[in-house]
Design a protein around this motif. Structure first.
Motif, PDB file in Angstrom:
ATOM      1  N   ILE A 235     -17.863   6.217  -4.953  1.00 41.41           N
ATOM      2  CA  ILE A 235     -17.797   5.031  -4.807  1.00 41.41           C
ATOM      3  C   ILE A 235     -17.546   4.491  -5.883  1.00 41.41           C
ATOM      4  N   LYS A 236     -17.506   4.275  -6.914  1.00 44.40           N
ATOM      5  CA  LYS A 236     -17.585   3.711  -7.680  1.00 44.40           C
ATOM      6  C   LYS A 236     -15.823   3.821  -8.527  1.00 44.40           C
ATOM      7  N   ASN A 237     -15.068   4.767  -7.701  1.00 43.87           N
ATOM      8  CA  ASN A 237     -13.846   4.663  -8.721  1.00 43.87           C
ATOM      9  C   ASN A 237     -13.196   4.223  -6.690  1.00 43.87           C
TER      10      ASN A 237
ATOM     11  N   ILE B 236     -13.952   2.325  -5.832  1.00 50.77           N
ATOM     12  CA  ILE B 236     -14.082   0.297  -5.691  1.00 50.77           C
ATOM     13  C   ILE B 236     -12.458   0.341  -6.556  1.00 50.77           C
ATOM     14  N   CYS B 237     -12.584   0.878  -8.056  1.00 51.31           N
ATOM     15  CA  CYS B 237     -12.238   0.740  -8.607  1.00 51.31           C
ATOM     16  C   CYS B 237     -10.714   1.001  -8.691  1.00 51.31           C
ATOM     17  N   GLN B 238     -10.160   1.518  -7.639  1.00 46.98           N
ATOM     18  CA  GLN B 238      -8.838   1.699  -8.006  1.00 46.98           C
ATOM     19  C   GLN B 238      -8.398   0.953  -6.135  1.00 46.98           C
ATOM     20  N   HIS B 239      -9.083   0.229  -5.475  1.00 45.26           N
ATOM     21  CA  HIS B 239      -9.206   0.011  -4.571  1.00 45.26           C
ATOM     22  C   HIS B 239      -8.980  -1.307  -5.028  1.00 45.26           C
ATOM     23  N   THR B 240      -9.461  -2.438  -6.197  1.00 46.72           N
ATOM     24  CA  THR B 240      -9.818  -3.436  -6.540  1.00 46.72           C
ATOM     25  C   THR B 240      -8.619  -3.612  -7.320  1.00 46.72           C
ATOM     26  N   THR B 241      -8.151  -2.759  -8.722  1.00 49.49           N
ATOM     27  CA  THR B 241      -7.083  -2.320  -9.224  1.00 49.49           C
ATOM     28  C   THR B 241      -5.596  -2.717  -7.799  1.00 49.49           C
ATOM     29  N   HIS B 242      -5.602  -2.574  -6.896  1.00 47.88           N
ATOM     30  CA  HIS B 242      -4.602  -2.105  -5.930  1.00 47.88           C
ATOM     31  C   HIS B 242      -4.442  -3.210  -5.501  1.00 47.88           C
ATOM     32  N   LYS B 243      -5.618  -3.887  -5.336  1.00 47.87           N
ATOM     33  CA  LYS B 243      -5.489  -5.316  -4.684  1.00 47.87           C
ATOM     34  C   LYS B 243      -5.016  -5.594  -5.516  1.00 47.87           C
ATOM     35  N   ALA B 244      -5.189  -6.095  -6.553  1.00 43.32           N
ATOM     36  CA  ALA B 244      -4.897  -6.779  -7.854  1.00 43.32           C
ATOM     37  C   ALA B 244      -3.746  -7.290  -7.774  1.00 43.32           C
ATOM     38  N   GLU B 245      -2.811  -6.532  -7.715  1.00 46.26           N
ATOM     39  CA  GLU B 245      -1.152  -6.174  -7.332  1.00 46.26           C
ATOM     40  C   GLU B 245      -0.797  -6.811  -6.253  1.00 46.26           C
ATOM     41  N   ARG B 246      -2.031  -7.255  -5.023  1.00 47.22           N
ATOM     42  CA  ARG B 246      -1.139  -7.601  -4.385  1.00 47.22           C
ATOM     43  C   ARG B 246      -2.035  -9.373  -4.028  1.00 47.22           C
ATOM     44  N   LEU B 247      -2.376 -10.228  -4.634  1.00 47.78           N
ATOM     45  CA  LEU B 247      -3.065 -11.111  -5.153  1.00 47.78           C
ATOM     46  C   LEU B 247      -1.940 -11.715  -4.247  1.00 47.78           C
ATOM     47  N   PRO B 248      -3.080 -13.142  -3.136  1.00 41.66           N
ATOM     48  CA  PRO B 248      -4.464 -13.385  -3.428  1.00 41.66           C
ATOM     49  C   PRO B 248      -5.049 -13.022  -3.065  1.00 41.66           C
ATOM     50  N   ALA B 249      -4.545 -11.649  -2.137  1.00 39.84           N
ATOM     51  CA  ALA B 249      -5.262 -11.206  -0.620  1.00 39.84           C
ATOM     52  C   ALA B 249      -6.571 -10.229  -0.860  1.00 39.84           C
ATOM     53  N   GLN B 250      -7.848 -10.422   0.382  1.00 43.13           N
ATOM     54  CA  GLN B 250      -8.383 -10.015  -0.879  1.00 43.13           C
ATOM     55  C   GLN B 250      -9.011  -8.673   0.335  1.00 43.13           C
TER      56      GLN B 250
ATOM     57  N   SER C 209     -15.367   7.898   0.715  1.00 44.25           N
ATOM     58  CA  SER C 209     -16.115   8.427  -0.199  1.00 44.25           C
ATOM     59  C   SER C 209     -16.683   9.017   0.663  1.00 44.25           C
ATOM     60  N   ILE C 210     -18.082   9.081   1.761  1.00 47.09           N
ATOM     61  CA  ILE C 210     -18.802   9.706   1.811  1.00 47.09           C
ATOM     62  C   ILE C 210     -18.341  11.327   2.280  1.00 47.09           C
ATOM     63  N   GLU C 211     -16.423  10.745   2.970  1.00 46.60           N
ATOM     64  CA  GLU C 211     -16.403  12.494   3.653  1.00 46.60           C
ATOM     65  C   GLU C 211     -16.580  12.796   2.555  1.00 46.60           C
ATOM     66  N   GLU C 212     -16.086  12.595   1.727  1.00 53.23           N
ATOM     67  CA  GLU C 212     -15.289  13.361  -0.124  1.00 53.23           C
ATOM     68  C   GLU C 212     -16.421  14.560  -0.162  1.00 53.23           C
ATOM     69  N   SER C 213     -17.600  13.619  -0.578  1.00 56.16           N
ATOM     70  CA  SER C 213     -19.190  13.601  -0.519  1.00 56.16           C
ATOM     71  C   SER C 213     -19.368  14.336  -0.075  1.00 56.16           C
ATOM     72  N   LYS C 214     -18.886  14.951   1.000  1.00 53.12           N
ATOM     73  CA  LYS C 214     -20.292  16.459   1.700  1.00 53.12           C
ATOM     74  C   LYS C 214     -19.576  17.899   1.629  1.00 53.12           C
TER      75      LYS C 214
END
Length: 62
Positions: A26-28, A30-44, A57-62
């Motif tokens: 989950i942390k990874n 979110i970090c990947q998504h946040t890094t990717h989103k930073a390239e598209r700022l100011p989008a949230q 993330s939940i599906e990958e953990s199963k």
């Protein structure tokens, strides 16, 4: 549900997860998504995007 309520809900859900591997995934994601989103700022990250990240993330953990 507004942004603050959603964040609080996610925090509450995370407190009940004891699977360290899942938490790392989950942390990874979110970090990947946040890094990717930073390239598209100011989008949230939308609620739907956040739900999709958590769902993957939940599906990958199963």
């Amino acid at each position: 549900m507004n942004t603050l309520e959603l964040k609080l809900s996610l925090i509450e859900q995370l407190t009940h997860i004891n699977d360290e591997q899942l938490l790392h995934k989950i942390k990874n994601l979110i970090c990947q998504h946040t890094t990717h989103k930073a390239e598209r700022l100011p989008a949230q990250m939308t609620v739907e995007e956040l739900k999709e990240v958590l769902k993957k993330s939940i599906e990958e953990s199963k």
